[in-house]
Design a protein around this motif. Structure first.
Motif, PDB file in Angstrom:
ATOM      1  N   GLY A  70       6.676  -2.099  21.930  1.00 25.49           N
ATOM      2  CA  GLY A  70       5.820  -2.404  20.978  1.00 25.49           C
ATOM      3  C   GLY A  70       5.693  -1.438  20.038  1.00 25.49           C
ATOM      4  O   GLY A  70       5.430  -1.651  18.555  1.00 25.49           O
ATOM      5  N   LEU A  71       5.606   0.045  20.403  1.00 27.70           N
ATOM      6  CA  LEU A  71       5.468   0.957  19.179  1.00 27.70           C
ATOM      7  C   LEU A  71       6.565   0.979  18.240  1.00 27.70           C
ATOM      8  O   LEU A  71       6.454   1.026  17.144  1.00 27.70           O
ATOM      9  N   GLY A  72       7.713   0.813  18.827  1.00 26.46           N
ATOM     10  CA  GLY A  72       8.957   0.819  18.099  1.00 26.46           C
ATOM     11  C   GLY A  72       8.794  -0.269  17.228  1.00 26.46           C
ATOM     12  O   GLY A  72       9.300  -0.300  15.934  1.00 26.46           O
ATOM     13  N   GLY A  73       8.465  -1.610  17.663  1.00 25.05           N
ATOM     14  CA  GLY A  73       8.400  -2.705  16.691  1.00 25.05           C
ATOM     15  C   GLY A  73       7.399  -2.709  15.565  1.00 25.05           C
ATOM     16  O   GLY A  73       7.752  -3.312  14.727  1.00 25.05           O
ATOM     17  N   TRP A  74       6.325  -2.299  15.994  1.00 30.54           N
ATOM     18  CA  TRP A  74       5.330  -1.958  15.006  1.00 30.54           C
ATOM     19  C   TRP A  74       5.726  -0.982  13.790  1.00 30.54           C
ATOM     20  O   TRP A  74       5.430  -1.291  12.713  1.00 30.54           O
ATOM     21  N   VAL A  75       6.341   0.174  14.340  1.00 31.83           N
ATOM     22  CA  VAL A  75       6.786   1.182  13.234  1.00 31.83           C
ATOM     23  C   VAL A  75       7.719   0.522  12.434  1.00 31.83           C
ATOM     24  O   VAL A  75       7.732   0.623  11.199  1.00 31.83           O
ATOM     25  N   TRP A  76       8.859  -0.057  13.079  1.00 35.16           N
ATOM     26  CA  TRP A  76       9.801  -0.583  12.306  1.00 35.16           C
ATOM     27  C   TRP A  76       9.579  -1.665  11.490  1.00 35.16           C
ATOM     28  O   TRP A  76       9.967  -1.599  10.220  1.00 35.16           O
ATOM     29  N   ALA A  77       8.782  -2.339  11.830  1.00 35.37           N
ATOM     30  CA  ALA A  77       8.081  -3.624  10.801  1.00 35.37           C
ATOM     31  C   ALA A  77       7.389  -3.026   9.903  1.00 35.37           C
ATOM     32  O   ALA A  77       7.471  -3.442   8.523  1.00 35.37           O
ATOM     33  N   ALA A  78       6.651  -2.063   9.838  1.00 35.89           N
ATOM     34  CA  ALA A  78       5.721  -1.465   8.934  1.00 35.89           C
ATOM     35  C   ALA A  78       6.596  -0.844   7.869  1.00 35.89           C
ATOM     36  O   ALA A  78       6.144  -1.011   6.789  1.00 35.89           O
ATOM     37  N   TYR A  79       7.692   0.077   8.451  1.00 35.61           N
ATOM     38  CA  TYR A  79       8.338   0.556   7.483  1.00 35.61           C
ATOM     39  C   TYR A  79       9.185  -0.320   6.434  1.00 35.61           C
ATOM     40  O   TYR A  79       9.434  -0.431   5.310  1.00 35.61           O
ATOM     41  N   CYS A  80       9.767  -1.474   7.162  1.00 33.97           N
ATOM     42  CA  CYS A  80      10.405  -2.466   6.302  1.00 33.97           C
ATOM     43  C   CYS A  80       9.547  -3.149   5.287  1.00 33.97           C
ATOM     44  O   CYS A  80       9.685  -3.428   4.014  1.00 33.97           O
ATOM     45  N   ALA A  81       8.159  -3.464   5.851  1.00 34.88           N
ATOM     46  CA  ALA A  81       7.378  -3.926   4.681  1.00 34.88           C
ATOM     47  C   ALA A  81       6.994  -3.022   3.859  1.00 34.88           C
ATOM     48  O   ALA A  81       6.683  -3.579   2.560  1.00 34.88           O
ATOM     49  N   GLN A  82       6.789  -1.893   4.125  1.00 37.17           N
ATOM     50  CA  GLN A  82       6.178  -0.820   2.970  1.00 37.17           C
ATOM     51  C   GLN A  82       7.472  -0.954   1.918  1.00 37.17           C
ATOM     52  O   GLN A  82       7.282  -0.541   0.608  1.00 37.17           O
ATOM     53  N   GLU A  83       8.745  -0.783   2.286  1.00 40.05           N
ATOM     54  CA  GLU A  83       9.906  -0.813   1.489  1.00 40.05           C
ATOM     55  C   GLU A  83      10.012  -1.957   0.537  1.00 40.05           C
ATOM     56  O   GLU A  83      10.050  -2.132  -0.887  1.00 40.05           O
ATOM     57  N   ARG A  84       9.534  -3.199   1.098  1.00 37.35           N
ATOM     58  CA  ARG A  84       9.685  -4.396   0.371  1.00 37.35           C
ATOM     59  C   ARG A  84       8.541  -4.343  -0.662  1.00 37.35           C
ATOM     60  O   ARG A  84       8.606  -4.848  -1.733  1.00 37.35           O
ATOM     61  N   LEU A  85       7.321  -3.910  -0.100  1.00 32.78           N
ATOM     62  CA  LEU A  85       6.159  -4.038  -1.093  1.00 32.78           C
ATOM     63  C   LEU A  85       6.261  -3.041  -2.283  1.00 32.78           C
ATOM     64  O   LEU A  85       5.834  -3.442  -3.353  1.00 32.78           O
ATOM     65  N   GLN A  86       6.998  -2.065  -2.169  1.00 29.86           N
ATOM     66  CA  GLN A  86       6.986  -1.071  -3.272  1.00 29.86           C
ATOM     67  C   GLN A  86       7.838  -1.542  -4.439  1.00 29.86           C
ATOM     68  O   GLN A  86       7.492  -1.249  -5.702  1.00 29.86           O
ATOM     69  N   ALA A  87       8.565  -2.799  -4.093  1.00 31.73           N
ATOM     70  CA  ALA A  87       9.456  -3.472  -5.104  1.00 31.73           C
ATOM     71  C   ALA A  87       8.734  -4.657  -5.651  1.00 31.73           C
ATOM     72  O   ALA A  87       9.273  -4.999  -6.629  1.00 31.73           O
ATOM     73  N   ARG A  88       7.696  -5.159  -5.299  1.00 34.76           N
ATOM     74  CA  ARG A  88       6.996  -6.236  -5.610  1.00 34.76           C
ATOM     75  C   ARG A  88       6.396  -6.162  -7.134  1.00 34.76           C
ATOM     76  O   ARG A  88       5.877  -5.050  -7.243  1.00 34.76           O
ATOM     77  N   LEU A  89       6.334  -6.905  -7.679  1.00 32.03           N
ATOM     78  CA  LEU A  89       5.893  -6.965  -9.145  1.00 32.03           C
ATOM     79  C   LEU A  89       4.324  -6.948  -8.923  1.00 32.03           C
ATOM     80  O   LEU A  89       3.695  -7.577  -8.235  1.00 32.03           O
ATOM     81  N   GLY A  90       3.809  -5.887  -9.729  1.00 36.71           N
ATOM     82  CA  GLY A  90       2.264  -5.614  -9.599  1.00 36.71           C
ATOM     83  C   GLY A  90       1.326  -6.627 -10.419  1.00 36.71           C
ATOM     84  O   GLY A  90       2.159  -7.376 -11.407  1.00 36.71           O
ATOM     85  N   ALA A  91       0.150  -6.342 -10.569  1.00 35.46           N
ATOM     86  CA  ALA A  91      -0.605  -7.110 -11.583  1.00 35.46           C
ATOM     87  C   ALA A  91      -0.374  -6.846 -12.889  1.00 35.46           C
ATOM     88  O   ALA A  91      -0.490  -7.790 -13.935  1.00 35.46           O
ATOM     89  N   GLN A  92       0.134  -5.743 -13.300  1.00 34.06           N
ATOM     90  CA  GLN A  92       0.663  -5.362 -14.638  1.00 34.06           C
ATOM     91  C   GLN A  92       1.577  -6.176 -15.245  1.00 34.06           C
ATOM     92  O   GLN A  92       1.979  -6.386 -16.573  1.00 34.06           O
ATOM     93  N   TRP A  93       2.506  -6.878 -14.210  1.00 41.05           N
ATOM     94  CA  TRP A  93       3.779  -7.893 -14.668  1.00 41.05           C
ATOM     95  C   TRP A  93       3.125  -9.301 -14.699  1.00 41.05           C
ATOM     96  O   TRP A  93       3.788 -10.006 -15.412  1.00 41.05           O
ATOM     97  N   GLU A  94       1.994  -9.544 -14.544  1.00 40.68           N
ATOM     98  CA  GLU A  94       1.223 -10.969 -14.517  1.00 40.68           C
ATOM     99  C   GLU A  94       1.415 -11.474 -15.813  1.00 40.68           C
ATOM    100  O   GLU A  94       0.743 -10.855 -16.832  1.00 40.68           O
ATOM    101  N   ARG A  95       2.263 -12.593 -15.870  1.00 44.72           N
ATOM    102  CA  ARG A  95       2.498 -13.465 -17.269  1.00 44.72           C
ATOM    103  C   ARG A  95       2.726 -12.799 -18.513  1.00 44.72           C
ATOM    104  O   ARG A  95       2.412 -12.740 -19.685  1.00 44.72           O
ATOM    105  N   ARG A  96       3.551 -11.647 -18.065  1.00 44.38           N
ATOM    106  CA  ARG A  96       4.178 -10.762 -18.972  1.00 44.38           C
ATOM    107  C   ARG A  96       5.557 -11.348 -19.598  1.00 44.38           C
ATOM    108  O   ARG A  96       6.345 -11.765 -18.668  1.00 44.38           O
ATOM    109  N   ASP A  97       5.859 -11.289 -20.836  1.00 44.86           N
ATOM    110  CA  ASP A  97       6.934 -11.852 -21.343  1.00 44.86           C
ATOM    111  C   ASP A  97       8.109 -10.434 -21.526  1.00 44.86           C
ATOM    112  O   ASP A  97       7.987  -9.664 -22.036  1.00 44.86           O
TER     113      ASP A  97
END
Length: 824
Positions: A70-97
């Motif tokens: 359980g500890l390993g699954g939690w930490v691994w999933a959190a690490y993968c999610a953090q990596e993916r969230l860092q690349a997500r477009l933020g609010a400054q990109w909303e409706r931007r050309d």
């Protein structure tokens, strides 16, 4: 190992339920506590083992392994999610050309509006290649020509981008979760060229570009084109495309409905069954040839055992098929399971099959922690686990009987009984998951699967694959003949399933709650025991699952559900014994509508198969777009509208003998103490040219509870007319007229209604800019609480003598991958 993998699964599932990701400090704190508890279990297990208390020691070791997993699954999933969230477009990109060049890295999908595809930006731009976008390239309004683009081409586009955003409804498709799992960091549209910006003309820079993934997508696109050209006008050509390359979007919605209702929808695409069957066939052929040394004198089995050769060749065939399918997550899950089973067989000969399943589970979750969000993950692993549990203790006896029997007829009978037992185990064992995920039980599923599995797996799919290969390497006529044969078999199966479905439709149930699901799941443990008393207990445990009634308001209460349908209106009104819809949502440019995509799934999940009535306020597509689908999908007692007699919807309803009542001011009825009164249109606006002016305005009131006013799309002139007539407008809840446009919500009207809460059903960044900023501010200045579906998702209001309470879908089911709501 099994305990560790089960704990890993629980840890991954636990993290996917969080509204926000924990900080690394919180993770270290909780992880240290779990690790300390696991070490304490190990220490106690050693003490117990020294005292010869082996059973208790084994239980503590399993608990320690579960906690560590359980500890390993939690930490691994959190690490993968953090990596993916860092690349997500933020609010400054909303409706931007922005202007971007990049590669089309997926199969382009043709829609009535144009093209949809995944776009990977080139390095060295404002977006990195990791920030993949899901784009729509719509045809220009002045032209009917659809844009043309192909996979693996490099293009330069002017784009309007933003973070992924989808509708948020109970029991609805979570587009944001799907985009996050697919590693899509944003979405947007291609901006067409304008005179003011001629440099925005889309420009193709290279015909062949990108890495292996993009080139694979181009090969799949070419193969799709060849299959469709070989089957011109064939109704099930899209199904054959799905079976060959895994592209499911060409399958008609009606076909999906039929096959899903029959319980064989999993066979319409490259499923685990097809991959396993192909691997088994290729492995058996390779093993037979190796065993006979390819009819030479090489004695190949002396160098490497034939079973190992068969297993490896089967995995290679499965890997090739998965690549042909675009390496999508469901196909990859099956490939991982096959590879894990092969490795376990080659490295540890006597390893239990449950350990192989645990290794496969770990192999699936390590590269894709978001697999637990899909129904296919639970159905596939659940089916395998059920087969193992139901067949334990029986396989050896059956094999011994087979070897002792001399008659092939008796051997065939034993095999048939084994297959029937396996099919029954899967059918009955997956009932709780079916009710939890799909709110239905397919009574036709055992019979349809018994017919469709061998026909599609051993007939349609091999013929389709051989036909596709022939189109590439042999004369086109040979491949077309094979594809025609596969299509004929599929057409015959669909006709037979349609006849069976008309006799035995699916059993619709309210979507299961977690207590009923847990009770039924525990009962499954007793269902496959040989004791008939245990089976009776299992059937009793199933009763809360299948007999739970549809939820309804208490006496004197009313529920109002404002669904998130985009730019449009759709509200479900429920009293103790009656239900009705006010408007049916929009028709979408893709060719679908809110009735198909949102309203019917929601009603099905609630266990609602009939409505007492439906009111279509006026003829605009954002209010009447889903009405036709609803008339076909649920039983209606009556429907009211302000539509012209020549309107297509009224003609269709007349053909179905569905009673229609024109909306007229002064009409009233009462349900369970709630008074329903139509305030508009009156004869003054009965023949108005604009449909907005004829909107049905409905007031719902109770002697001891707050009132509601549903104003449709009336504008300032109709608001003034209602005031001049002295209509009883005062209500605590107001559906904002015309979605908060600048032509409605006049100050005198709002002062007469005096609402405490105003509901705005609007689309995310809709082109009408509803609600207008000044109108939105006007409600705030008058002290009116405001709620809007584009930011908060579906809104559920409960009204009774104590007042009103509101719950929003995004607030009640918030997840870390969701796009944050835009602040006011």
């Amino acid at each position: 190992m099994r305990s560790f993998c089960a704990g890993f699964l629980l840890g991954v599932c636990g993290l996917q339920q969080l509204a926000r990701l924990p900080s690394w400090g919180q993770t270290a704190l909780y992880g240290g506590a779990l690790l300390g508890l696991a070490l304490a279990c190990v220490w106690l297990a050693r003490r117990l083992r020294a005292r010869r208390q082996l059973a208790r020691a084994a239980m503590l070791c399993a608990a320690a392994s579960l906690l560590a997993g359980g500890l390993g699954g939690w930490v691994w999933a959190a690490y993968c999610a953090q990596e993916r969230l860092q690349a997500r477009l933020g609010a400054q990109w909303e409706r931007r050309d922005v202007v971007l060049s990049g590669v089309i890295s997926s199969l382009p999908h043709q829609t009535p509006l144009g093209l949809q595809f995944i776009f990977t930006p080139d390095p060295g731009q404002v977006l990195s290649p990791q920030q993949r976008l899901y784009l729509g390239w719509h045809k220009e309004e002045s032209s009917d020509r659809a844009p043309v683009a192909h996979a693996a081409e490099r293009w330069r586009f002017c784009l309007r981008i933003g973070a992924p955003h989808g509708h948020a409804n109970p029991a609805g498709f979570d587009y944001e979760a799907w985009a996050f799992a697919q590693n899509l960091q944003g979405g947007g549209q291609v901006v067409p060229a304008r005179k003011s910006a001629p440099d925005c003309q889309p420009q193709r820079l290279a015909a062949q570009a990108g890495g292996p993934g993009a080139r694979l997508a181009r090969w799949r696109e070419d193969l799709r084109s060849r299959i469709l050209q070989a089957l011109p006008g064939a109704p099930y050509a899209g199904v054959l495309v799905a079976l060959v390359i895994g592209e499911q979007r060409a399958i008609a919605h009606s076909d999906w409905q039929l096959f899903n209702a029959a319980g064989i929808g999993h066979l319409l695409s490259i499923s685990g069954l097809h991959i396993t069957m192909l691997a088994a066939l290729c492995g058996a052929l390779a093993g037979w040839l190796w065993r006979h040394s390819f009819f030479t004198r090489a004695s190949l089995p002396l160098y490497w055992p034939a079973p190992y050769v068969a297993a490896v060749c089967g995995c290679l065939a499965a890997a090739g098929y998965v690549l042909l399918a675009g390496a999508e997550a469901p196909a990859l899950r099956t490939l991982y399971m096959l590879i894990a089973a092969t490795l376990c067989r080659m490295l540890w000969r006597n390893l239990p099959i449950s350990v192989v399943l645990a290794w496969a589970l770990l192999a699936v979750l390590l590269p894709d922690p978001w697999a637990v969000l899909s129904a296919g993950f639970w159905l596939s692993f659940g089916a395998v686990a059920l087969l193992l549990y139901a067949g334990s203790g029986r396989r050896r006896d059956a094999q011994e009987r087979l070897t002792e029997m001399a008659s092939w007829r008796r051997q065939a009978w034993v095999r048939l009984r084994q297959e029937a037992r396996a099919q029954g185990a899967v059918t009955f064992g997956l009932l709780p998951l079916s009710v939890l995920l799909f709110a239905q039980i397919s009574l036709l599923s055992p019979f349809a699967n018994a017919l469709a599995i061998p026909l599609i797996s051993l007939g349609v799919t091999p013929l389709a694959l051989l036909g596709a290969a022939s189109l590439t390497f042999l004369p086109e006529a040979c491949g077309a003949a094979l594809l025609q044969a596969a299509h004929w078999l599929l057409q015959a199966l669909a006709a037979l399933v349609a006849q069976m479905h008309s006799v035995l439709p699916p059993w619709r149930l309210p979507q299961a709650g977690w207590p009923a699901f847990a009770c039924a799941s525990v009962g499954l443990l007793f269902l496959f025991l040989p004791l008939w008393r245990a089976r009776l207990c299992a059937l009793a445990a199933m009763l809360p699952l299948v007999l739970q009634p549809a939820a309804h308001p208490a006496p004197g209460a009313l529920w109002l559900t404002a669904l998130d349908v985009g730019q449009g209106t759709a509200l479900l009104i429920e009293t103790e014994r009656h239900r009705m819809l006010y408007d049916s949502g929009p028709a979408y440019p893709s060719g679908s509508d809110a009735g198909q995509q949102i309203l019917l799934p929601y009603l099905q999940a609630r266990g609602i198969s009939a409505l007492d009535g439906m009111m279509i306020s006026h003829a605009d597509a954002d209010h009447a777009g889903g009405a036709a689908s609803l008339m076909q999908g649920v039983r209606l007692g009556w429907w009211r509208s302000s539509l012209d007699p020549q309107h297509a919807l009224r003609q269709s309803a007349a053909a179905q003998a569905l009673p229609h009542i024109p909306c007229r001011a002064g009409q009233e009825w009462e349900w369970d103490g709630w008074r329903f009164a139509i305030l508009h249109p009156d004869p003054t606006f009965a023949n108005a040219s604009r449909s907005n002016a004829r909107s049905c305005v409905l007031k719902i009131s109770h002697a001891q509870a707050p009132a509601l006013l549903l104003a449709g799309d009336i504008e300032a002139a109709q608001e003034a007319h209602l005031l001049a007539r002295g209509a009883p407008l005062r209500a605590a809840i107001l559906l904002a007229p015309h979605h908060g446009s600048g032509t409605s919500s006049s100050v005198p009207f709002l002062q007469a209604v005096q609402p405490e809460l105003a509901l705005f059903q609007v689309g995310w960044h809709n082109r009408y800019r509803h609600p207008r900023a000044d109108v939105w501010q006007r409600y705030a200045e008058l002290g009116i609480w405001r709620a809007r579906t584009d930011r908060e998702g579906a809104l559920l209001l409960q009204l009774d003598a104590a007042g009103w309470r509101m719950h929003s879908q995004r607030a009640s089911r918030q997840r870390y991958w969701q796009t944050p709501m835009t602040p006011e």
